[in-house]
Design an enzyme around this catalytic site. Structure first.
Site, PDB file in Angstrom:
ATOM      1  CG  ASP A 269      -0.134   0.054   2.537  1.00  0.00           C
ATOM      2  OD1 ASP A 269      -0.409   0.933   3.360  1.00  0.00           O
ATOM      3  OD2 ASP A 269       0.778  -0.776   2.689  1.00  0.00           O
ATOM      4  CD  GLU A 270      -1.171   4.889   2.665  1.00  0.00           C
ATOM      5  OE1 GLU A 270      -2.077   5.719   2.796  1.00  0.00           O
ATOM      6  OE2 GLU A 270      -0.485   4.454   3.615  1.00  0.00           O
TER       7      GLU A 270
HETATM    8  N1  IFG Z   1      -3.913   4.041   5.310  1.00  0.00           N
HETATM    9  C1  IFG Z   1      -2.678   3.266   5.509  1.00  0.00           C
HETATM   10  C2  IFG Z   1      -2.418   2.727   6.906  1.00  0.00           C
HETATM   11  C3  IFG Z   1      -2.943   3.659   7.996  1.00  0.00           C
HETATM   12  C4  IFG Z   1      -4.392   3.997   7.718  1.00  0.00           C
HETATM   13  C5  IFG Z   1      -5.018   4.759   8.878  1.00  0.00           C
HETATM   14  C6  IFG Z   1      -3.852   1.333   4.533  1.00  0.00           C
HETATM   15  C7  IFG Z   1      -3.781   0.070   3.700  1.00  0.00           C
HETATM   16  C8  IFG Z   1      -4.482   4.779   6.431  1.00  0.00           C
HETATM   17  N2  IFG Z   1      -2.727   2.096   4.596  1.00  0.00           N
HETATM   18  O1  IFG Z   1      -4.872   1.607   5.116  1.00  0.00           O
HETATM   19  O2  IFG Z   1      -1.012   2.541   7.086  1.00  0.00           O
HETATM   20  O3  IFG Z   1      -2.152   4.818   8.103  1.00  0.00           O
HETATM   21  O4  IFG Z   1      -6.418   4.825   8.765  1.00  0.00           O
END
Ligand code: IFG
Length: 435
Positions: A250-251
């Site tokens: 992710d991200e």
């Molecule tokens: N998105 C990030 C997480 C976390 C989350 C907090 C995903 C897959 C926001 N990645 O969710 O690391 O920071 O709500």
């Protein structure tokens, strides 16, 4: 005083458990419960089915049965017949032990509560920018240095492999499969801070204790990185009796699109070479997936691309299933980037209609992630998870037909004394008629 007899004909006045002549249509976790004035008979095809049925028996008995101290009987249970089995095979929750670290004891207490609600998958988010939480023997600094702090600069911590295996066994005994996640190629600052040779410039950055995301990336073009990935996946596979390894994905904003696609293809082969199926957040659908790979939906329509490649989906919509999101503006803990998730919002969604192009047959099941940027104690975990996780468990187990918030809120309200008897620090939402 109840005595556990393991042979002989069932005598009246007892609770009789058996998998003899279990109905195969019940599957691995289904059960049949017959309660008469004479005795209670719990039948299943598999031991897991008996375990799930026992949770139902516990919940049919008075709430005081959940108390941690001895209570006076007699214990009355309503007579009747129940034939029950789950809609989805994956009914999970994720605990982020990277942003803030939680002890083995706290994790075990959480697992006890998961078992009570027939949850069968426990996804542990073991690494991120702020912390590496599992000892890797071939790369010891990951835990000793990368696990030495956490969000806010506190002491952090990590599980030795023995402690981690203790958690896995504890979950297995409750028919819960642990799915470990090592988040890559993004969310890797703690690893990069632990080994200079993993960094493009050969310099290990300082540890990070903030809450930004998307700024770190493994150097996917460096062979040392791939030795690291193979070693880590190999040690995690050896620690994982279950078939799944979650590689995050992710991200990865600091990884170029071409490097990311290459990374997903290569790490998928490494996970498979170590005998496991790859799970990843839905961004992995930008890579070339095998049909054995599982994508976890959280906030985009990339899950549809995963389905088009034959992958199955775990549904974790951030707008309804993220337990770290505030109930409302007054909630002291949690985040609010997708808006708010009150108890009704967390219940009123269906995994088979959430994403266009992702239907019932594509969905392995559901999972409620609990990210810990703002959570530090078991009380914090319980406050954000309960009662919303109960609704998730309901969505994962019960048929979509006949689902009704009006009915569910009444049942949940009646369940309040049971949460109190369990000692759960739950949020007494004003939307629920708590008894
Ligand atoms: N998105 C990030 C997480 C976390 C989350 C907090 C995903 C897959 C926001 N990645 O969710 O690391 O920071 O709500």
């Amino acid at each position: 005083m109840s005595v556990l007899a393991t042979s002989g004909a069932p005598a009246s006045g007892n609770i009789y458990l058996t998998t003899v002549d279990g109905d195969p249509a019940l599957g691995e976790e289904g059960y049949e419960l017959a309660i008469t004035p004479d005795m209670v008979t719990l039948g299943a095809c598999q031991p897991a089915g008996l375990f799930r049925g026992i949770q139902t028996i516990r919940q049919l008995l008075p709430p005081q049965i959940a108390s941690s101290t001895v209570q006076p009987g007699p214990w009355k249970i309503a007579a009747g017949m129940i034939r029950d089995y789950p809609r989805f095979v994956w009914r999970g929750t994720m605990l982020d032990v990277a942003r803030h670290f939680f002890s083995v004891e706290d994790v075990k207490r959480y697992i006890d509560l998961l078992a009570y609600y027939k949850i069968n998958r426990f996804h542990m988010h073991l690494s991120d920018d702020q912390g590496w939480r599992i000892a890797i023997h071939t790369w010891p600094n990951l835990a000793t240095h990368g696990g030495s702090t956490q969000v806010g600069g506190g002491r952090g911590g990590y599980y030795t492999q023995a402690e981690y295996s203790n958690i896995v066994t504890y979950a297995q005994r409750r028919y819960i499969m642990v799915v470990p996640e090592i988040d890559m190629p993004g969310h890797t600052h703690a690893a990069l801070a632990s080994y200079a040779e993993l960094n493009c410039n050969g310099v290990a950055p300082a540890l990070y204790t903030g809450t930004d995301v998307g700024f770190s990336s493994l150097d996917t073009g460096r062979e040392k990185t791939w030795a690291f990935v193979d070693d880590v996946i190999g040690e995690m596979a050896a620690l994982t009796p279950g078939p799944y390894l979650h590689i995050g994905g992710d991200e990865a904003s600091a990884t170029s699109a071409a490097d990311y696609v290459h990374f997903i293809g290569r790490i998928q082969a490494i996970v498979n070479a170590h005998g496991k199926q790859m799970v990843g957040w839905e961004e992995i659908a930008q890579g070339k997936l095998l049909a054995t790979t599982v994508a976890q939906h959280w906030h985009s329509d990339l899950a549809r691309q995963a389905v088009q490649q034959g992958a199955r989906i775990i549904m974790s919509p951030a707008s309804t299933a993220y337990l770290d999101i505030k109930y409302n503006a007054a909630t002291p803990l949690g985040l609010s980037w997708p808006g708010y998730i009150d108890v009704q919002t967390a219940y009123n969604w269906d995994p088979a209609t959430q994403v266009v192009g992702v239907s019932e047959g594509d969905v392995l099941g559901v999972e409620a992630p609990l990210w810990s940027e703002t959570l530090q104690t078991l009380d914090d975990i319980e406050f954000m998870a309960f009662p919303r996780l109960i609704g998730l468990a309901e969505i994962g187990w019960s048929p979509a037909a006949g689902k009704s918030w009006d009915e569910y809120q009444v049942c949940l309200g009646a369940h309040g004394p049971r949460l109190t008897a369990l000692g759960v620090n739950f949020y007494r939402s004003a939307l629920v008629p708590w008894q």
